[in-house]
Design an enzyme around this catalytic site. Structure first.
Site, short mmCIF file in Angstrom:
data_model
loop_
_atom_site.label_atom_id
_atom_site.label_comp_id
_atom_site.label_asym_id
_atom_site.label_seq_id
_atom_site.Cartn_x
_atom_site.Cartn_y
_atom_site.Cartn_z
N GLY A 261 1.16 -0.89 -0.09
CA GLY A 261 -0.43 -0.26 0.09
C GLY A 261 0.76 1.30 0.15
CB CYS A 264 4.73 5.30 -4.16
SG CYS A 264 5.74 6.91 -3.06
#
Ligand code: UDX
Length: 459
Positions: A261, A264
């Protein structure tokens, strides 16, 4: 050489403080006056180990200042780094380039002496060439403003170390003069033999998205094997260790769990697919669709396991340990842990969250949960405990220690940090991602049947 940094989020604030640490005079710009005010007082509005100290040191020395004025920045700086965000566009995969474009135009209009603009944000390939035209159309005729791209690979939690001692530097430039300027900026790292890749704009832009796509693929690769070991048995950690010993593969980023997660990887792989589609190359990056899906299925698996362990989620009390997308961060953007907490709540569970740093950010996004400031408060009346971020505090958990704080003996390990056998031998029922549950006999039943889904949506 005077350096400015446009955008003072994770990337920009870190870069600005590190440039000051390298001895440059630095001026950071943000359009948010509150952020500028707080940074000017030496206060960092997010959690990043080592950065508050650097910020305070250089604000105090006067080497690092902050402003909201493009006029000031344009008249002052020689090298202008752009570190503004490129979030996912609402409702689509593509990157929202509004902030990068606005920063570039504002800079170009306000630069009053020859300068170099250096992009650091993660952008779709082709952006630098497009921005070059924007600069040409907006700059004063009497100054020369060049453009370069210098992608940033810093990891949250290690931002300072990664910026001061990167494993490589990549610069996309069009002239030897611009290369020299950037060699001067990074002289200290280059003096320590950090490899420097000098290339064109497109390659520089692609290096960043390709690296992130590879890392996301690596995580989803092992998580795809988790789906097999969860059905047939086997140990996902040992599998990762064994393939990781092949130097061509490597062990890092093969930790199975609830998946990736953060600000980015998820958005970058979606933006890459969107850009490939724009170029008529949808098929080339189609495998990333699969990586994204494998990743999101891990979150569903954690919810399914919770349902199975409790019989029903409705009116259950669930403790979530760790809500940041990874340890040593307070970032909950696209956090798998928060997503799981939200799904559990939607199915009727009462969710209590404890994270050493992420509570405040999580409570802004998901105020429906209870947030507590100690692990003990989170687990004391829980029916089930989910460990979803591998903070050291949770890695150090022992079956006896936790049993002293709660009546329940049910726990889900979303990050494979607890010794399954040790917990089971101490009377706990433990389900870990990538492991069979219940653990006893291997079967060849498909995932859904094996879990005996009792209620709620199908897996
Ligand atoms: C990432 C890249 O590492 C960095 O180079 C880039 O510049 C920005 O994106 P970051 O977002 O800080 O950095 O997180 P990272 O450490 O890469 O972790 C990403 C996610 O993958 C986290 O949710 C983490 O928990 C997860 N992960 C990582 C796994 O699930 N398994 C692993 O083996 C490694």
């Amino acid at each position: 050489m005077r350096i400015t940094v446009i955008g003072t989020g994770y990337l920009g604030a870190t870069h600005a403080a590190c440039m000051a640490e390298l001895g440059f005079e630095v001026l950071g710009l943000d359009i948010d006056p509150l952020r500028v005010e707080s940074l000017s007082e030496g206060l960092l509005p997010f959690h990043e180990p080592g950065l508050p100290e650097l910020l305070r040191k250089h604000v105090k020395s006067g080497r690092l200042r902050f402003t909201t004025s493009y006029e000031e920045v344009g008249a002052w700086g020689d090298v202008h780094f752009i570190g503004v965000g490129t979030p996912q566009r609402a409702g689509e995969g593509a990157a929202d380039m509004t902030f990068v474009d606005a920063a570039t135009i504002s800079l170009a209009r306000n630069i009053t002496k020859n300068a170099l603009i250096v992009g650091k944000s993660t952008v779709p390939v082709g952006t630098t060439r497009r921005l070059k035209a924007l600069v040409r159309d907006n700059k004063r005729p009497d100054v020369s403003v060049n453009l370069a791209w210098n992608p940033e690979f810093l990891r949250e939690g290690f931002a300072v170390v990664d910026t001061l001692t990167p494993d490589r530097l990549v610069i996309g430039v069009e002239s030897p003069e611009d290369e020299l300027t950037l060699r001067e900026v990074y002289a200290r790292a280059l003096g320590r033999d950090v490899p420097l890749i000098v290339t064109d704009f497109e390659t520089a832009e692609l290096v960043k998205v390709a690296a992130n796509a590879f890392l996301a693929t690596k995580i989803s690769f092992i998580n795809a094997f988790s789906e097999i070991t969860e059905v047939i048995g086997g140990d996902i950690g040992t599998l990762a260790d064994a393939i990781g010993l092949d130097a061509r593969i490597g062990r890092r980023f093969l930790n199975a769990g609830i998946g990736f997660g953060g600000g980015c990887l998820p958005k970058d792989i979606r933006a890459l697919q969107a850009r490939a589609a724009e170029l008529g190359l949808e098929r080339s990056m189609r495998f990333l669709d699969e990586m994204d899906e494998i990743n999101l299925r891990r979150r569903e698996r954690a919810v399914d396991l919770s349902r199975v362990m409790l019989g029903s989620l409705s009116h259950s009390k669930i403790a979530i340990l760790g809500v940041a997308f990874k340890p040593n961060s307070d970032d909950v953007r696209d956090s798998p842990a928060l997503d799981i907490a939200n799904s559990l709540f939607e199915e009727g569970a009462e969710v209590t969250v404890y994270d050493p740093a992420g509570n405040v950010n999580a409570s802004k996004r998901s105020p429906q949960h209870h947030y507590v400031t100690s692990m003990e408060d989170a687990v004391k009346s829980a029916d089930l405990i989910l460990v979803l971020t591998e903070w050291d505090e949770f890695k150090a958990l022992t079956p006896e220690g936790l049993a002293a704080q709660t009546e329940t003996r049910k726990i889900i390990d979303g990050r494979n940090i607890l010794q399954t056998r040790v917990w089971e031998d101490s009377g706990w029922s433990l389900a870990a991602l990538g492991h069979r549950y219940p653990p006893e006999h291997a079967t060849e039943e498909p995932l859904g049947e094996q879990l005996q889904l009792s209620s709620g949506p199908a897996a």
